[in-house]
Design a protein around this motif. Structure first.
Motif, PDB file in Angstrom:
ATOM      1  N   ASN A 120       0.832  -1.222   0.000  1.00  0.00           N
ATOM      2  CA  ASN A 120       0.000   0.000   0.000  1.00  0.00           C
ATOM      3  C   ASN A 120       0.854   1.256   0.000  1.00  0.00           C
ATOM      4  O   ASN A 120       0.537   2.250  -0.685  1.00  0.00           O
ATOM      5  CB  ASN A 120      -0.917   0.017   1.213  1.00  0.00           C
ATOM      6  N   ASP A 121       1.939   1.258   0.759  1.00  0.00           N
ATOM      7  CA  ASP A 121       2.829   2.423   0.768  1.00  0.00           C
ATOM      8  C   ASP A 121       3.397   2.651  -0.607  1.00  0.00           C
ATOM      9  O   ASP A 121       3.514   3.812  -1.071  1.00  0.00           O
ATOM     10  CB  ASP A 121       3.960   2.216   1.774  1.00  0.00           C
ATOM     11  N   ALA A 122       3.737   1.548  -1.316  1.00  0.00           N
ATOM     12  CA  ALA A 122       4.294   1.692  -2.657  1.00  0.00           C
ATOM     13  C   ALA A 122       3.246   2.256  -3.601  1.00  0.00           C
ATOM     14  O   ALA A 122       3.540   3.124  -4.443  1.00  0.00           O
ATOM     15  CB  ALA A 122       4.811   0.337  -3.152  1.00  0.00           C
ATOM     16  N   ARG A 123       2.004   1.773  -3.482  1.00  0.00           N
ATOM     17  CA  ARG A 123       0.943   2.294  -4.363  1.00  0.00           C
ATOM     18  C   ARG A 123       0.657   3.773  -4.060  1.00  0.00           C
ATOM     19  O   ARG A 123       0.409   4.576  -4.976  1.00  0.00           O
ATOM     20  CB  ARG A 123      -0.327   1.461  -4.187  1.00  0.00           C
ATOM     21  N   LEU A 124       0.640   4.166  -2.754  1.00  0.00           N
ATOM     22  CA  LEU A 124       0.405   5.574  -2.399  1.00  0.00           C
ATOM     23  C   LEU A 124       1.518   6.461  -2.939  1.00  0.00           C
ATOM     24  O   LEU A 124       1.290   7.611  -3.346  1.00  0.00           O
ATOM     25  CB  LEU A 124       0.310   5.728  -0.871  1.00  0.00           C
ATOM     26  N   ALA A 125       2.724   5.970  -2.955  1.00  0.00           N
ATOM     27  CA  ALA A 125       3.842   6.740  -3.502  1.00  0.00           C
ATOM     28  C   ALA A 125       3.630   6.997  -4.978  1.00  0.00           C
ATOM     29  O   ALA A 125       3.935   8.073  -5.506  1.00  0.00           O
ATOM     30  CB  ALA A 125       5.158   6.024  -3.251  1.00  0.00           C
ATOM     31  N   VAL A 126       3.090   5.965  -5.703  1.00  0.00           N
ATOM     32  CA  VAL A 126       2.793   6.146  -7.125  1.00  0.00           C
ATOM     33  C   VAL A 126       1.737   7.216  -7.321  1.00  0.00           C
ATOM     34  O   VAL A 126       1.848   8.078  -8.195  1.00  0.00           O
ATOM     35  CB  VAL A 126       2.359   4.795  -7.735  1.00  0.00           C
ATOM     36  N   THR A 127       0.666   7.155  -6.477  1.00  0.00           N
ATOM     37  CA  THR A 127      -0.409   8.163  -6.593  1.00  0.00           C
ATOM     38  C   THR A 127       0.118   9.564  -6.302  1.00  0.00           C
ATOM     39  O   THR A 127      -0.210  10.538  -6.990  1.00  0.00           O
ATOM     40  CB  THR A 127      -1.535   7.820  -5.615  1.00  0.00           C
ATOM     41  N   ALA A 128       0.977   9.691  -5.267  1.00  0.00           N
ATOM     42  CA  ALA A 128       1.535  11.001  -4.930  1.00  0.00           C
ATOM     43  C   ALA A 128       2.405  11.530  -6.059  1.00  0.00           C
ATOM     44  O   ALA A 128       2.368  12.719  -6.406  1.00  0.00           O
ATOM     45  CB  ALA A 128       2.335  10.923  -3.640  1.00  0.00           C
ATOM     46  N   GLN A 129       3.186  10.669  -6.677  1.00  0.00           N
ATOM     47  CA  GLN A 129       4.043  11.118  -7.756  1.00  0.00           C
ATOM     48  C   GLN A 129       3.213  11.566  -8.957  1.00  0.00           C
ATOM     49  O   GLN A 129       3.547  12.539  -9.635  1.00  0.00           O
ATOM     50  CB  GLN A 129       5.013   9.990  -8.142  1.00  0.00           C
ATOM     51  N   GLY A 130       2.095  10.842  -9.205  1.00  0.00           N
ATOM     52  CA  GLY A 130       1.205  11.279 -10.288  1.00  0.00           C
ATOM     53  C   GLY A 130       0.608  12.644  -9.998  1.00  0.00           C
ATOM     54  O   GLY A 130       0.459  13.482 -10.892  1.00  0.00           O
ATOM     55  N   GLY A 131       0.220  12.912  -8.705  1.00  0.00           N
ATOM     56  CA  GLY A 131      -0.321  14.237  -8.341  1.00  0.00           C
ATOM     57  C   GLY A 131       0.706  15.330  -8.490  1.00  0.00           C
ATOM     58  O   GLY A 131       0.393  16.453  -8.920  1.00  0.00           O
ATOM     59  N   GLU A 132       1.984  15.030  -8.156  1.00  0.00           N
ATOM     60  CA  GLU A 132       3.031  16.040  -8.316  1.00  0.00           C
ATOM     61  C   GLU A 132       3.214  16.393  -9.776  1.00  0.00           C
ATOM     62  O   GLU A 132       3.415  17.560 -10.128  1.00  0.00           O
ATOM     63  CB  GLU A 132       4.335  15.524  -7.714  1.00  0.00           C
ATOM     64  N   GLU A 133       3.140  15.396 -10.643  1.00  0.00           N
ATOM     65  CA  GLU A 133       3.291  15.668 -12.076  1.00  0.00           C
ATOM     66  C   GLU A 133       2.125  16.523 -12.584  1.00  0.00           C
ATOM     67  O   GLU A 133       2.305  17.442 -13.385  1.00  0.00           O
ATOM     68  CB  GLU A 133       3.373  14.342 -12.839  1.00  0.00           C
ATOM     69  N   GLN A 134       0.908  16.217 -12.087  1.00  0.00           N
ATOM     70  CA  GLN A 134      -0.264  17.005 -12.497  1.00  0.00           C
ATOM     71  C   GLN A 134      -0.126  18.459 -12.024  1.00  0.00           C
ATOM     72  O   GLN A 134      -0.415  19.400 -12.773  1.00  0.00           O
ATOM     73  CB  GLN A 134      -1.532  16.394 -11.904  1.00  0.00           C
TER      74      GLN A 134
END
Length: 411
Positions: free
Chosen positions: A180-194
Motif C-alpha cells: 500500500n505504501d508503494a501504491r500511495l507513492a505512485v499516486t503522490a508522484q502522479g499528483g506532483e506531475e499534475q
C-alpha cells in the motif's frame, strides 16, 4: 430770559470772535394770567481775525479761479462727449470660439491589445496526464509486488507456517502495508506531475495576460489624444490673449472719456478755510418758578383739607346715626374725657337752622357702658328743641329719633 443773558457769552480767540447782540423783541402772553411780556431776540455774529479773513478771501478767489478753469474745461469735454463711443471702431478683435470648437476631436476608442486568457492550455486539470504517469509507474510496480508476495508465501511454507495461522496473517499484513505504501507513492508522484503541468500552464496564461494589459495601457495613453489636448490648450491661450487685448483697449478708451470729467471734479473741490474754534462757555442756570408745581401742591393741600373734613363729617354722622331709635342718656354731667368733633345743623320748632355741637366722649363709671361714643350733649339739644330732652333719675336723656329728624330737616 435771565439764563439767556448769562449763557450768551461773547468769545474772542486767535481765529476770530463771537458776539451776541439783542436785535429785537417779540411779545409773549402768559395763558394763565394774561400778562404780556417782551422777550428779547438775540443774534450771534462771527468775525474772523485779519489773517483769517485774508485767508478766507484768498480761498474764495482760488475757488473762483478753479471754477472758471472747470467751466472752460467743460467746453472741451462737450466736444468729446458729443462723439458717440463706438467699441467696434479700431478695437482689436476678441478671441474666436470657432478656433476652439475646430480643434481635433479626442480619440474615443483604441486597440485593447488582444483578448484576455481565461483558461489554461489543454485540459484544465491535467487529469489524463496524471493517469498516464500512474499507469506507467504501476506497470513497473505491480509485477514486482506479485513476485514479492510469491516469495513471502513460499518462505512461510518452507518454514512450516500454515495458511490462516497467526504467524501467516502477521507476515501478510506486513507485506500488504508495504504494498500500500508503494501504491500511495505512485499516486503522490502522479499528483506532483499534475501540479507541475498545471503551474506551467498557469504561468504561461499569466504572462500572456500581463502582456495584454501592458499593450492595453500603451494604447490607452495614445499620443494622438495628448497632442490634441496640447493643441486645444494653445488655442485657448490665444483666445484669452485676444480678449485681454480687447478689454485693455476698451478700458483705455473709457479712461480718455472719463479723465476730463475727473479733472473738472477735482477743480471744483478746493481747500476750505478753517473755522474759528469757539470755547465752551460756562453754563449758568437760574431756577425758574415752578408754577405747575405750586398749582399741584395747592390742589393737593385743598384735597387733603377736604378729605380731613369729610372724614370728620363721616365720623360725626356715623356717631349720630349709630345712636339708633329710642331714649339715650346724654347729660354732660354723666360724661368724661369730652373731645369736640365739630357741629351739625338742626332745625328748631320754627324750622330755623341752629348749630348743634357734636363731641366724642365716654360715660363715667356707673353712668353707662364702657367705650367711646359720639353725639350731642343733652344741654345743647335742649336749647334747640326742649321736647327732645327728658330727665330720668336726675340725668338728662335725648330722644335720638327726634334729634335725627331735626338734623335731617336742617340739611
Amino acid at each position: 430770559m435771565a439764563n439767556s443773558f448769562l449763557n450768551n457769552v461773547n468769545q474772542n480767540t486767535p481765529q476770530g470772535s463771537l458776539t451776541y447782540d439783542v436785535t429785537g423783541n417779540y411779545s409773549w402772553q402768559d395763558p394763565s394770567t394774561g400778562q404780556t411780556y417782551n422777550i428779547p431776540r438775540f443774534t450771534s455774529n462771527q468775525t474772523l481775525s485779519p489773517s483769517g479773513q485774508a485767508l478766507q478771501n484768498t480761498t474764495d478767489q482760488t475757488k473762483q479761479a478753479l471754477a472758471n478753469t472747470a467751466l472752460s474745461q467743460t467746453n472741451r469735454v462737450g466736444g468729446l462727449l458729443s462723439t458717440p463711443f463706438d467699441p467696434n471702431s479700431g478695437a482689436p478683435a476678441g478671441g474666436s470660439a470657432a478656433g476652439i470648437m475646430g480643434a481635433p476631436k479626442a480619440q474615443l476608442s483604441y486597440d485593447m491589445g488582444g483578448p484576455i486568457q481565461r483558461s489554461l492550455a489543454g485540459a484544465d486539470d491535467y487529469g489524463a496526464d496524471r493517469e498516464r504517469v500512474e499507469a506507467a509507474l504501476y506497470g513497473r510496480l505491480n509485477p514486482q509486488l506479485q513476485r514479492e508476495r510469491g516469495n513471502i508465501e513460499q518462505r512461510l511454507a518452507d518454514q512450516g507456517i500454515r495458511y490462516g495461522s497467526q504467524a501467516y496473517s502477521s507476515a501478510m499484513d506486513d507485506y500488504n502495508r508495504q504494498a500500500n505504501d508503494a501504491r500511495l507513492a505512485v499516486t503522490a508522484q502522479g499528483g506532483e506531475e499534475q501540479q507541475r503541468l498545471f503551474n506551467m500552464g498557469l504561468g504561461a496564461g499569466s504572462f500572456a495576460n500581463a502582456a495584454q494589459a501592458q499593450q492595453n495601457a500603451q494604447n490607452a495613453a495614445s499620443f494622438y489624444n495628448t497632442g490634441a489636448q496640447q493643441q486645444l490648450g494653445q488655442q485657448q491661450s490665444g483666445f484669452n490673449a485676444s480678449n485681454a487685448a480687447r478689454n485693455q483697449w476698451m478700458q483705455e478708451q473709457y479712461q480718455q472719456r472719463n479723465q476730463p470729467l475727473n479733472e473738472i471734479a477735482a477743480l471744483m473741490s478746493g481747500s476750505q478755510v478753517q473755522q474759528p474754534n469757539w470755547l465752551n462757555s460756562p453754563q449758568s442756570q437760574i431756577a425758574t418758578t415752578d408754577i405747575g408745581g405750586l398749582i399741584n401742591q395747592n390742589f393737593a393741600q385743598q384735597q387733603g383739607n377736604y378729605q380731613t373734613a369729610m372724614n370728620s363729617w363721616n365720623s360725626t354722622m356715623g356717631g349720630l346715626l349709630g345712636l339708633g331709635a329710642g331714649i339715650a342718656k346724654s347729660d354732660e354731667r354723666a360724661k368724661q374725657n369730652i373731645v369736640p368733633m365739630g357741629s351739625v345743623f338742626a332745625a328748631d320748632a320754627k324750622g330755623e337752622r341752629k348749630e348743634l355741637p357734636v363731641y366724642e366722649w365716654e360715660y363715667k363709671r356707673g353712668e353707662g357702658d364702657r367705650g367711646r361714643h359720639v353725639g350731642p350733649m343733652a344741654q345743647d339739644v335742649e336749647k334747640i328743641d326742649r321736647g327732645a330732652v327728658k330727665t330720668i333719675d336726675g340725668r338728662k336723656h335725648i330722644d335720638t329719633q327726634r334729634v335725627m329728624g331735626s338734623i335731617l330737616r336742617a340739611a
